[in-house]
Scaffold this motif. Structure first.
Motif, mmCIF file in Angstrom:
data_model
loop_
_atom_site.group_PDB
_atom_site.id
_atom_site.type_symbol
_atom_site.label_atom_id
_atom_site.label_comp_id
_atom_site.label_asym_id
_atom_site.label_seq_id
_atom_site.Cartn_x
_atom_site.Cartn_y
_atom_site.Cartn_z
ATOM 1 N N LEU A 129 51.645 63.623 3.717
ATOM 2 C CA LEU A 129 53.029 63.909 4.113
ATOM 3 C C LEU A 129 53.976 62.810 3.649
ATOM 4 N N ARG A 130 53.564 61.568 3.846
ATOM 5 C CA ARG A 130 54.420 60.445 3.453
ATOM 6 C C ARG A 130 54.654 60.430 1.950
ATOM 7 N N ALA A 131 53.644 60.797 1.185
ATOM 8 C CA ALA A 131 53.797 60.844 -0.271
ATOM 9 C C ALA A 131 54.815 61.907 -0.696
ATOM 10 N N GLN A 132 55.034 62.897 0.169
ATOM 11 C CA GLN A 132 56.013 63.958 -0.116
ATOM 12 C C GLN A 132 57.369 63.680 0.534
ATOM 13 N N GLY A 133 57.553 62.474 1.080
ATOM 14 C CA GLY A 133 58.837 62.105 1.666
ATOM 15 C C GLY A 133 59.021 62.511 3.109
ATOM 16 N N HIS A 134 57.935 62.839 3.807
ATOM 17 C CA HIS A 134 57.989 63.239 5.207
ATOM 18 C C HIS A 134 57.033 62.366 6.019
ATOM 19 N N ASP A 135 56.956 62.627 7.321
ATOM 20 C CA ASP A 135 56.014 61.905 8.168
ATOM 21 C C ASP A 135 55.674 62.771 9.371
ATOM 22 N N TYR A 136 54.590 62.411 10.032
ATOM 23 C CA TYR A 136 54.218 63.112 11.259
ATOM 24 C C TYR A 136 55.322 62.906 12.295
ATOM 25 N N GLY A 137 55.757 64.000 12.899
ATOM 26 C CA GLY A 137 56.858 63.960 13.847
ATOM 27 C C GLY A 137 58.143 64.547 13.313
ATOM 28 N N ASP A 138 58.179 64.821 12.002
ATOM 29 C CA ASP A 138 59.413 65.330 11.391
ATOM 30 C C ASP A 138 59.702 66.784 11.735
ATOM 31 N N PHE A 139 58.682 67.544 12.139
ATOM 32 C CA PHE A 139 58.853 68.966 12.407
ATOM 33 C C PHE A 139 58.284 69.292 13.792
ATOM 34 N N PRO A 140 58.786 70.345 14.437
ATOM 35 C CA PRO A 140 58.224 70.730 15.740
ATOM 36 C C PRO A 140 56.761 71.139 15.625
ATOM 37 N N ALA A 141 56.072 71.097 16.767
ATOM 38 C CA ALA A 141 54.649 71.448 16.813
ATOM 39 C C ALA A 141 54.364 72.127 18.143
ATOM 40 N N HIS A 142 53.118 72.590 18.309
ATOM 41 C CA HIS A 142 52.740 73.226 19.577
ATOM 42 C C HIS A 142 51.528 72.517 20.164
#
Length: 267
Positions: A129-142
């Motif tokens: 995810l970080r390599a794609q410019g994102h990180d854990y926590g950037d999107f909602p989850a269930h």
């Protein structure tokens, strides 16, 4: 250091980086640690179990938007969702270690192995995810996996039946389908994700096999027939009904019998 007390401490960690690193470290030490016959004292604040970060925001399953892996954003959301499952799976394995008494030493070291491998999976996905410019926590989850964990917190037999061999076994069925979609996209990041999912699928077969082993061991100890008792537990705990297609090859490798696979097709 004692394994079950330390597993609870790691379970209560909220920071994903700290939790995954601590789970890997504890798994590496597990064979040398003592195992207490009684569980450690549970936290006085139930909301601290498990420890979780402020992000991602948690929504109901039906509130999450579906995105196509054909777009970079859609692939990031997909990988984030899988990373969240793996983060929850660290918690599930640690909870199995600290919570239940009266099991053989191999039970505790088996689930500590699972916790370490789930931590490895989470870190692989987070790095992607970080390599794609994102990180854990950037999107909602269930939080569906942990809900079943709470339902079965007083019954190790139900836990083995309904978490590893029901909730987590769904990943054996879903992963090849996800990989097929990513291969069709064919971009470098999509193919890298396919390779990560190969690692995860291989390990998850082993995790479900561990759940199957201890489920059958507990059924034998209690005098239950594993195949018929499973249906009873599904009804009692209102477990989700699984839908085809099923990855029969992976499920057989994980210890499901032909009769159990036929039962899945009939429900």
């Amino acid at each position: 250091m004692e394994l079950r007390h330390r597993a609870l401490q790691v379970l209560c960690l909220a920071d994903p980086e700290q939790k995954s690193a601590a789970a890997l470290d504890l798994q590496a030490q597990a064979a040398t640690l003592s195992i207490a016959p009684l569980p450690p004292e549970a936290p006085t604040d139930p909301s601290s179990l498990p420890g979780r970060p402020e992000r991602p925001p948690l929504l109901r399953h039906n509130e999450l938007a579906r995105r196509s892996p054909a777009t970079a954003q859609g692939r990031a959301i997909l990988i984030h969702a899988i990373a969240h499952i793996e983060f929850n799976a660290i918690n599930l394995a640690l909870d199995a270690v600290w919570r239940f008494d009266g099991m053989p030493r191999a039970y505790y070291t088996d689930w500590m192995l699972v916790a370490g491998e789930e931590a490895k999976h989470f870190r692989l996905l987070r790095d992607h995810l970080r390599a794609q410019g994102h990180d854990y926590g950037d999107f909602p989850a269930h939080q569906g996996l942990w809900t079943m964990c709470e339902k079965t917190q007083h019954d190790v037999l139900a836990r083995m039946a309904l978490v590893p061999r029901t909730m987590e076994a769904r990943g054996l069925d879903a992963t090849p389908q996800i990989q097929a979609k990513l291969r069709q996209v064919g971009t470098p990041d999509a193919l890298e994700a396919v390779a990560i999912l190969d690692v995860i699928l291989h390990d998850e077969v082993g995790h479900v096999a561990i759940g199957n082993h201890w489920y059958r061991w507990l059924c034998e100890r209690a005098g239950h027939d594993p195949e018929t008792h499973y249906g009873t537990l599904v009804q009692q705990y209102e477990a989700p009904r699984l839908k085809p297609p099923f990855n029969e090859s992976a499920r057989r490798s994980a210890g499901f019998t032909d009769a159990e696979l036929r039962w899945l097709q009939q429900v």
